[in-house]
Enzyme design. Structure first.
Site, mmCIF file in Angstrom:
data_model
loop_
_atom_site.group_PDB
_atom_site.id
_atom_site.type_symbol
_atom_site.label_atom_id
_atom_site.label_comp_id
_atom_site.label_asym_id
_atom_site.label_seq_id
_atom_site.Cartn_x
_atom_site.Cartn_y
_atom_site.Cartn_z
ATOM 1 N N VAL A 1 35.831 40.006 30.382
ATOM 2 C CA VAL A 1 36.541 39.744 29.132
ATOM 3 C C VAL A 1 36.779 38.240 29.021
ATOM 4 C CG1 VAL A 1 38.739 40.104 27.930
ATOM 5 C CG2 VAL A 1 37.595 42.016 29.067
ATOM 6 N N CYS B 1 50.525 39.342 47.871
ATOM 7 C CA CYS B 1 50.956 39.644 49.228
ATOM 8 C C CYS B 1 51.556 38.417 49.909
ATOM 9 C CB CYS B 1 49.837 40.221 50.075
ATOM 10 S SG CYS B 1 50.543 40.949 51.560
ATOM 11 N N LYS C 1 53.800 40.886 44.378
ATOM 12 C CA LYS C 1 52.463 41.226 43.879
ATOM 13 C C LYS C 1 51.660 41.861 45.012
ATOM 14 C CE LYS C 1 52.398 37.548 40.387
ATOM 15 N NZ LYS C 1 52.685 38.396 39.227
ATOM 16 N N CYS D 1 55.167 45.066 51.887
ATOM 17 C CA CYS D 1 54.417 44.067 52.628
ATOM 18 C C CYS D 1 54.475 44.425 54.120
ATOM 19 C CB CYS D 1 55.062 42.706 52.366
ATOM 20 S SG CYS D 1 54.029 41.367 52.883
HETATM 21 C C1 LIG Z 1 44.624 38.850 52.297
HETATM 22 C C2 LIG Z 1 45.350 39.824 51.432
HETATM 23 C C3 LIG Z 1 46.216 40.732 52.014
HETATM 24 C C4 LIG Z 1 46.902 41.654 51.241
HETATM 25 N N1 LIG Z 1 47.717 42.557 51.858
HETATM 26 C C5 LIG Z 1 48.317 43.509 51.129
HETATM 27 C C6 LIG Z 1 49.070 44.552 51.770
HETATM 28 O O1 LIG Z 1 49.182 44.590 52.997
HETATM 29 N N2 LIG Z 1 49.665 45.483 50.999
HETATM 30 C C7 LIG Z 1 49.548 45.481 49.635
HETATM 31 O O2 LIG Z 1 50.072 46.384 49.009
HETATM 32 N N3 LIG Z 1 48.851 44.504 48.989
HETATM 33 C C8 LIG Z 1 48.222 43.529 49.699
HETATM 34 N N4 LIG Z 1 47.460 42.572 49.066
HETATM 35 C C9 LIG Z 1 47.564 42.400 47.597
HETATM 36 C C10 LIG Z 1 46.732 43.382 46.773
HETATM 37 O O3 LIG Z 1 45.411 43.407 47.209
HETATM 38 C C11 LIG Z 1 46.806 42.996 45.303
HETATM 39 O O4 LIG Z 1 48.154 42.849 44.938
HETATM 40 C C12 LIG Z 1 46.164 44.065 44.418
HETATM 41 O O5 LIG Z 1 44.794 44.158 44.699
HETATM 42 C C13 LIG Z 1 46.386 43.744 42.947
HETATM 43 O O6 LIG Z 1 45.711 44.646 42.124
HETATM 44 P P1 LIG Z 1 45.169 44.174 40.673
HETATM 45 O O7 LIG Z 1 44.540 45.374 40.077
HETATM 46 O O8 LIG Z 1 46.239 43.461 39.957
HETATM 47 O O9 LIG Z 1 44.064 43.059 41.008
HETATM 48 P P2 LIG Z 1 42.717 43.195 41.827
HETATM 49 O O10 LIG Z 1 42.761 44.351 42.740
HETATM 50 O O11 LIG Z 1 42.490 41.851 42.424
HETATM 51 O O12 LIG Z 1 41.602 43.510 40.738
HETATM 52 C C14 LIG Z 1 41.332 42.676 39.651
HETATM 53 C C15 LIG Z 1 40.040 43.155 38.993
HETATM 54 O O13 LIG Z 1 39.916 42.482 37.744
HETATM 55 C C16 LIG Z 1 38.580 42.096 37.576
HETATM 56 N N5 LIG Z 1 38.512 40.966 36.650
HETATM 57 C C17 LIG Z 1 38.824 39.668 36.898
HETATM 58 N N6 LIG Z 1 38.581 38.924 35.806
HETATM 59 C C18 LIG Z 1 38.130 39.767 34.848
HETATM 60 C C19 LIG Z 1 37.704 39.579 33.501
HETATM 61 N N7 LIG Z 1 37.675 38.367 32.935
HETATM 62 N N8 LIG Z 1 37.310 40.655 32.796
HETATM 63 C C20 LIG Z 1 37.312 41.907 33.358
HETATM 64 N N9 LIG Z 1 37.686 42.128 34.633
HETATM 65 C C21 LIG Z 1 38.089 41.069 35.365
HETATM 66 C C22 LIG Z 1 38.103 41.769 38.984
HETATM 67 O O14 LIG Z 1 36.673 41.833 39.067
HETATM 68 C C23 LIG Z 1 38.799 42.828 39.804
HETATM 69 O O15 LIG Z 1 37.987 43.987 39.949
HETATM 70 C C24 LIG Z 1 46.737 41.653 49.829
HETATM 71 C C25 LIG Z 1 45.848 40.752 49.237
HETATM 72 C C26 LIG Z 1 45.142 39.859 50.033
HETATM 73 C C27 LIG Z 1 44.166 38.914 49.379
#
Ligand SMILES: Cc1cc2nc3c(=O)[nH]c(=O)nc-3n(C[C@H](O)[C@H](O)[C@H](O)COP(=O)(O)OP(=O)(O)OC[C@H]3O[C@@H](n4cnc5c(N)ncnc54)[C@H](O)[C@@H]3O)c2cc1C
Length: 557
Positions: free
Chosen positions: A224, A307, A452, A487
């Site tokens: 998007v 995280c 987050k 976390c």
């Molecule tokens: C190292 C690390 C450790 C973590 N540890 C934990 C933990 O222990 N416990 C926990 O609960 N959480 C943890 N997290 C955090 C967790 O992974 C995120 O908070 C979670 O994935 C957020 O979900 P989301 O759907 O918001 O984003 P995401 O899962 O990141 O997904 C975003 C999606 O949007 C898509 N996207 C991006 N831009 C566009 C666009 N322009 N158009 C269409 N689609 C798009 C991407 O391709 C992706 O598929 C950790 C994260 C990391 C990096």
């Protein structure tokens, strides 16, 4: 004169008068473009008057008149050519400056990203919402009108997006839903800490996107680029338009690696790593396994980040590995944190401090990573202690784990859906957009003040589903979010401090204290993280089963 600078070569302004020309010359301008047709307003000097006054002070002029609201593709081309031919810097004006800013935006369409163009014009006070489709289309008016249309459109197929689609489908199997996401692969990011700690294989944390899209949900494999909430439309890269009745926005957070000078060039080499990327988490373990002596720095940027515990989780698991190998005494661990506390909820800090002491970690608060020179193995930190001038300190390292600075994604930040800080602006209880009633958001991208995490998205997805379906039935929101996030702080291999809390730092444990006391390091919490949470994610949350995620109902008083 209200002059707004767009670039070093171009500023725009509302109508000028002949007596302004000397001060414009003194301000350094070398040419003027008039975009306002003569005779538009009763108090408007003609272009000839402006040109004559400009000539007197040695400024060049060009006349590219635009009727308000009718900027053609050819006008944008003419403006672009004038900008390359005239000596700069140039001032372009019309009645308010909007037409000049629009011409510049369309002219830049092929060269700059949409987000960049919108950010520049927004900062100058101009709203380019009306020409977003044309900018996405390379500055040209789109001819394809075959817009797709769905009952529900979900932007982002990550933890929040797939879970929301699954929760909606489990309630209304016939609902027509499209997920828009350009990615081939979906990642279980909470597993990356375990990859960096040598516990999980990277492959355990990824699945193809296609295998996870819930049955009956359309997947449009496109990014998007922009939103037109007033038209119930999103615009894809390449300018296709997708219309919706209701929208869910969850494209996650932007990792801003480029904000740190020298980082991108050295990531994955020279001892510089990060668990925040799938391909780099194995390098963290490689470095930890290979290090026998020297200094290891772990960095944490300013909040918000996804995280918030992940930077220190990497540190504890590394410290534990060195402790077990008997080399810890020869390794100097430094935790350089841009913030001023070890963890935002104080109840968990004593248990964490036990491990800070065990691994003899130096805690350096208010230390923000600003630059790195990988080959020289040096990093620079801005130290901004309260009421003290900022000083830059240099530190050498043998390995450095970097958690990158994070912001709202560019296309979100410049959209009409964002708050002043760039995040999607939702009601923190219902997760409904504060201005556009048919828009909801969840996950890392929205502005509710929760941690987050994927655990937060697990709770949010059924709430969004419940409230959206209530809305379809003409009812008020029925479920409310209490800010739950979790976390699991991996303090050693086999033990975790399980932080679970909601808005305002209220502790929200999922288990009775006798099973898991979150404020202590426990084996049970490790078992949960290693063996239970991954299936809860893949088989529960992403399938609409909502284990450990029953929505809290709105309390009626
Ligand atoms: C190292 C690390 C450790 C973590 N540890 C934990 C933990 O222990 N416990 C926990 O609960 N959480 C943890 N997290 C955090 C967790 O992974 C995120 O908070 C979670 O994935 C957020 O979900 P989301 O759907 O918001 O984003 P995401 O899962 O990141 O997904 C975003 C999606 O949007 C898509 N996207 C991006 N831009 C566009 C666009 N322009 N158009 C269409 N689609 C798009 C991407 O391709 C992706 O598929 C950790 C994260 C990391 C990096």
């Amino acid at each position: 004169m209200d002059i707004k600078k767009l670039t070093t070569g171009l500023s725009v302004s509302p109508q000028i008068v002949a007596s302004d020309l000397q001060s414009l010359k003194d301000a350094g301008f070398r040419a003027i473009i008039c975009n306002r047709p003569d005779g538009e307003g009763a108090d408007q000097p003609t272009f000839d008057e402006i040109a004559a006054a400009a000539k007197k002070v040695g400024l060049e002029t060009t006349y590219i008149p635009i009727v308000a609201g009718k900027v053609t593709d050819e006008d944008a081309d003419a403006f672009n050519i004038a900008l390359t031919e005239l000596p700069g810097p140039v001032l372009a004006y019309c009645r308010t400056g909007t037409r000049s800013a629009t011409l510049w935006s369309l002219g830049q369409a092929g060269n700059r990203s949409l987000a960049d163009i919108l950010a520049v014009t927004k900062a100058a006070g101009y709203d380019m919402a009306g020409v977003v489709r044309r900018i996405v289309n390379g500055g040209k008016t789109p001819t394809d009108t075959g817009d797709a249309s769905y009952e529900v459109v979900i932007v982002g197929g990550g933890a929040g997006g797939i879970a929301a689609a699954a929760s909606l489908k489990s309630r209304m199997p016939d609902l027509e839903i499209a997920i828009l996401d350009p990615a081939d692969v979906h990642y279980y990011q909470p597993g990356w800490t375990m990859v960096g700690g040598g516990i999980f294989e990277p492959e355990q944390t990824s699945r193809t996107m296609g295998s996870l899209i819930p049955k009956g949900v359309h997947w449009i494999k496109s990014a998007v680029a922009a939103f037109e909430p007033a038209n119930n439309a999103v615009i894809l890269d390449g300018c296709r338009v997708v219309k919706y009745k209701r929208l869910i926005v969850c494209p996650g957070i932007k990792l801003d690696w480029n904000k740190i000078e020298g980082l991108v060039e050295t990531l994955g080499h020279n001892g510089v790593t990060s668990n925040y990327r799938y391909d780099l988490a194995p390098y963290t373990w490689e470095l930890v396994a290979g290090l026998k002596q020297g200094r290891a720095i772990f960095t944490q940027p300013p909040m918000p980040i996804k995280c918030a515990g992940a930077p220190q989780k990497a540190m504890y698991l590394s410290g534990d590995a060195w402790f077990r190998r008997g080399v810890l005494k020869d390794i100097d661990i430094q935790f350089n944190n841009a913030g001023g506390v070890l963890f935002g909820v104080k109840d968990y800090v004593p248990a964490l401090m036990d491990y800070v002491e065990k691994y003899d970690v130096s805690l350096n608060f208010f230390h923000k990573l600003v630059a790195v020179d990988g080959p020289a193995k040096k990093a620079w930190f801005d130290v901004a202690k309260p009421d003290m001038p900022v000083e830059c300190v240099e530190m050498e390292f043998d390995m450095m784990h970097v958690c990158p600075p994070q912001t709202a994604p560019d296309f979100i930040r410049v959209s009409p859906l964002a708050d002043a800080a760039g995040w999607i602006d939702v009601d923190q209880a219902t997760l409904r957009h504060k201005t556009y009633e048919n828009v909801w958001s969840l996950g890392d991208v929205m502005n509710a003040p929760n941690a987050k995490t994927a655990a937060a998205a697990r709770i949010q997805a059924p709430i969004v589903a419940e409230n959206m379906i209530a809305d379809m039935q003409g009812k008020s929101p029925v479920a409310q979010y209490n800010g739950y996030g979790s976390c699991p702080l991996t303090v050693e291999r086999g033990k975790i401090v399980l932080a679970e809390f909601g808005y305002g730092g209220t502790l929200l444990p999922s288990f009775p204290k006798a099973i898991i006391d979150g404020t202590k390091a426990t084996r049970a919490a490790w078992f949960l993280k290693e063996k239970i949470l991954p299936p809860i994610y893949w088989k529960g949350m992403l399938k609409g089963r909502e284990w450990m995620a029953k929505p809290e109902k709105v309390t009626v008083k």
